[in-house]
Design a protein around this motif. Structure first.
Motif, short mmCIF file in Angstrom:
data_model
loop_
_atom_site.label_atom_id
_atom_site.label_comp_id
_atom_site.label_asym_id
_atom_site.label_seq_id
_atom_site.Cartn_x
_atom_site.Cartn_y
_atom_site.Cartn_z
N UNK A 21 11.53 7.84 4.81
CA UNK A 21 10.96 8.44 3.60
C UNK A 21 11.16 7.52 2.40
N UNK A 22 12.33 6.90 2.32
CA UNK A 22 12.61 5.97 1.22
C UNK A 22 11.68 4.76 1.30
N UNK A 23 11.51 4.24 2.51
CA UNK A 23 10.62 3.09 2.69
C UNK A 23 9.18 3.45 2.36
N UNK A 24 8.74 4.63 2.79
CA UNK A 24 7.39 5.07 2.48
C UNK A 24 7.19 5.22 0.98
N UNK B 227 4.78 3.26 -4.23
CA UNK B 227 4.81 2.70 -5.58
C UNK B 227 4.21 1.30 -5.62
N UNK B 228 4.43 0.51 -4.57
CA UNK B 228 3.84 -0.83 -4.52
C UNK B 228 2.32 -0.73 -4.47
N UNK C 262 -4.52 -0.46 0.69
CA UNK C 262 -4.35 0.84 1.34
C UNK C 262 -4.23 0.70 2.86
N UNK C 263 -4.95 -0.26 3.43
CA UNK C 263 -4.80 -0.52 4.86
C UNK C 263 -3.43 -1.12 5.15
N UNK C 264 -2.97 -2.01 4.29
CA UNK C 264 -1.62 -2.58 4.41
C UNK C 264 -0.58 -1.47 4.35
N UNK C 265 -0.76 -0.54 3.43
CA UNK C 265 0.17 0.59 3.30
C UNK C 265 0.14 1.44 4.56
#
Length: 228
Positions: free
Chosen positions: A72-75, A80-81, A195-198
């Motif tokens: 969850x923290x990583x997501x 934010x990035x 967004x694909x990277x995310x």
């Protein structure tokens, strides 16, 4: 059995014909009116996206090896990035377009705009776009490649085909905004990449969906309250 075996090809063809291809051939518009999400078209888009989301999540083979809290923290970090990069790029692009006196951007009609309806429409359109362009489209192309490729040629071709599939999905998303002008197309190209990277990094479209939705709301309110 035959239909079951080739179901994904039949479905992908229908989705392409009725949902992916039409925006690519949409005529440019001079003034964009914000419409209400509570329409038959909006309902159809939402239902299609929901069905595809439920279907495609079954094919997600990436296993979460981290704890729920850590994940969850990583997501949140990727959220934010992604959101920050979308806002910064949009601002830079706007400055560039103003500097070159570009009139390519579409006009936005804010007359009689119901802000609540617009934000609700973002809930639907952002979910639809994330599912269609970040999840369904690239995943189906990858599965089609897996099932059709020559195994002896696989290792060599994969280094070319996989990036090409990703670029195709991003490019199609960008060109689907062509009717809004060159600025919107360039912005969508960058947004599609981020967004694909995310989506890849978080193994889900939901983080990107939240970033996409918040970005749209932020930009809408910014344009609504700041005279252009």
């Amino acid at each position: 059995m035959y239909i079951k075996k080739y179901y994904q090809y039949i479905e992908f063809t229908l989705i392409s014909v009725f949902f992916i291809l039409p925006p690519l051939f949409a005529k440019p518009i001079k003034n964009f009116n914000f419409s209400s999400p509570f329409s038959i078209a909006g309902l159809v888009y939402f239902l299609v996206a929901l069905i595809l989301y439920c279907q495609e999540t079954r094919f997600n083979t990436i296993k979460q090896k981290k704890s729920f809290i850590l994940q969850s923290i990583m997501n949140s970090s990727y959220f934010f990035k992604t959101f920050g990069s979308l806002v910064v790029f949009a601002a830079i692009l706007e400055v560039i377009m103003i500097k070159i006196n570009s009139k390519a951007a579409v006009g936005l009609n804010f007359e009689d705009v119901n802000k609540f309806n617009v934000i609700c429409s973002f809930l639907i359109t952002c979910f639809y776009e994330e599912v269609m362009y970040r999840l369904y489209f690239p995943q189906v192309l990858n599965r089609c490649y897996d099932s059709l490729c020559n195994l002896s040629f696989y290792k060599t071709a994969e280094k070319i085909i996989r990036p090409l599939i990703e670029f195709t999905a991003i490019l199609v998303f960008a060109l689907s905004h062509r009717y809004m002008g060159i600025a919107a197309t360039i912005n969508a190209l960058f947004a599609g990449f981020m967004l694909r990277w995310c989506c890849i990094k978080t193994s889900s479209v939901l983080t990107g969906y939240c970033a996409h939705f918040l970005y749209n709301v932020f930009m809408f309110l910014l344009l609504f309250f700041i005279p252009r």
